[in-house]
Design a protein around this motif. Sequence first.
Motif, short mmCIF file in Angstrom:
data_model
loop_
_atom_site.label_atom_id
_atom_site.label_comp_id
_atom_site.label_asym_id
_atom_site.label_seq_id
_atom_site.Cartn_x
_atom_site.Cartn_y
_atom_site.Cartn_z
N GLN A 157 1.11 -0.86 -0.17
CA GLN A 157 0.03 0.11 -0.25
C GLN A 157 0.86 1.13 0.18
OE1 GLN A 157 -2.81 0.51 3.09
NE2 GLN A 157 -3.60 2.49 2.47
N ALA A 158 1.91 0.89 1.19
CA ALA A 158 2.40 2.64 1.05
C ALA A 158 3.36 2.29 -0.20
CB ALA A 158 3.39 2.38 2.32
N LEU A 159 3.81 1.32 -0.21
CA LEU A 159 4.84 1.69 -1.50
C LEU A 159 5.03 1.99 -2.90
CD1 LEU A 159 7.72 0.40 -2.65
CD2 LEU A 159 6.94 -1.45 -3.12
N THR A 160 3.53 2.09 -2.94
CA THR A 160 2.44 1.84 -4.73
C THR A 160 2.07 3.00 -4.69
OG1 THR A 160 1.49 -0.52 -4.53
CG2 THR A 160 0.25 1.34 -5.76
N ALA A 161 1.86 4.12 -3.75
CA ALA A 161 1.63 5.61 -3.71
C ALA A 161 3.05 5.98 -3.51
CB ALA A 161 0.80 5.36 -2.23
N SER A 215 8.86 -0.49 -11.33
CA SER A 215 8.81 -0.17 -12.50
C SER A 215 7.77 -0.14 -13.26
CB SER A 215 10.59 -0.34 -13.79
OG SER A 215 10.43 -1.69 -13.82
N GLN A 216 7.24 -0.68 -13.42
CA GLN A 216 5.61 -1.22 -14.31
C GLN A 216 5.09 -0.04 -13.15
OE1 GLN A 216 5.68 -3.16 -16.40
NE2 GLN A 216 3.81 -1.42 -16.91
N ILE A 217 4.98 0.06 -12.14
CA ILE A 217 3.89 1.23 -11.59
C ILE A 217 4.28 2.29 -11.52
CG2 ILE A 217 3.31 1.97 -9.04
CD1 ILE A 217 3.30 -1.10 -7.50
N MET A 218 5.97 2.91 -11.96
CA MET A 218 6.36 4.19 -11.89
C MET A 218 5.42 4.42 -13.19
SD MET A 218 9.35 4.41 -10.31
CE MET A 218 10.14 6.08 -11.03
#
Length: 462
Positions: A157-161, A215-218
């Motif tokens: 949760q925190a990492l994705t944000a 990297s994909q989330i970014m």
Amino acid sequence: MSWRGCRVRELRHPKRKVGSKRGILAFTRKFGDGLARCETRNHGFEGRGACRPTDMLEARHRMDAPPTHSARRRPTRIPSGGGAPEASPPPSPDAVLIRRTLAEIAPVADKVTSYFYALVFTGRPDLRGMFPAAMDAQRDRLLKALLTAAEHIDDPQALTAYLRRLGTGHRKYGTQAGHYPPVGEALIGALARYAQDTWGPEAEAAWVRAYTAISQIMIDAAAEAETKAPPWWHAEVVSHELRTSDIAVLTVRPDQPYPFLAGQYTSLETPWWPRVWRHYSFASAPRGDGLLSFHVKAVPAGWVSNALVRHARPGDVLRLGPPAGSMVVDHSTDNGMLCLGGGTGIAPIKALIEDVAEHGERRPVEVFFGARSDHDLYDKDTLLGLQRSHPWLSVRPVVCADGLAGQLPQAVGAHGPWSSYDAFVSGPAAMIRSGVDALKRIGIPGERIRYDEVEELAGVAG
């Protein structure tokens, strides 16, 4: 620390070999092909058993892993603008491997950084132009962000944000999806060289999985932002007011609408230092005329801050990145607000006050404005004017010759009680840390303490 000399006043109305080609090629096959398919519906993860990067993170988080002494430190969560750091659950196998690597490279972080960039620029010389001509000031920021993200791989949760903010913000550098594979190859190469005791096929696979998800989330966040806002805004300086010999208030006019919330910050680039960006908080709530204001303190060896204070003049054009930050007012509650602003950290506090006033609220707002001397209380008259206009506002200047980190939080503790208040903290990093600790000690729950822990905010770095 004694707070002798700290005066509070009320303002009353007035083991693979390093860089082995086999390892790099394997990484390219495992990771680069996935990113090359980043525009497919399931983001290139069809062969990895997870349809989304967040699924991948959550699946890894759920993996059963026994506690291990090799994960020496239990990391705190990525700062999200409020709340106390929480203890992590037992780490996943990938997290254990990643933290072992991080522990090994910590004593040689400078060498890892230098080698990482050498691999990036030799492998892709065209990427050099995306970085400042002089790398001294921010050469480790990219690597530091990647390592921070990897360390928190068990907190989806925190990492994705965090990663979504990074991905959106990196658009201003001209970052494209195709730039991520060579950066990933350089990361693996640098880790393999300097983490030889903990490196091996399992560690490499853990880092490949982590970087692929990161990297994909970014990439996805950047693609989504592309449809909503430009990567940067041009903003013309319309006024430049020196409040002290080293503090200036700048007002700029963006070339197109710039949506933001009171209490947020942005990144800023000057024409004197291309590709060098620094973070500054907005000093006012959104205005009807669209103008933006910033408080800037020139700090020693601060390239951007000195350029803005000493050289910027009306007519100069700056570049602004997208807004960020979560130190904003919750208008669904009427809780009192306790605000600590140290130095130019008073800028976003002033914006919060204006925001409360514009919403017609009458909740109590208590402001402690800390500075090392009377001379440094540069915005005292403005705050006095706001207090005169709003009976729910109280402003207390705190003059602390021995430093804000110890004396400003102590001054707050001498008043109160504050347990029913929401707290907002802004200023130098050390002051934020001590302020948050002090607020928790006097009874404010961690989830009601809001701050943005950004090292590059004005007054902390130049």
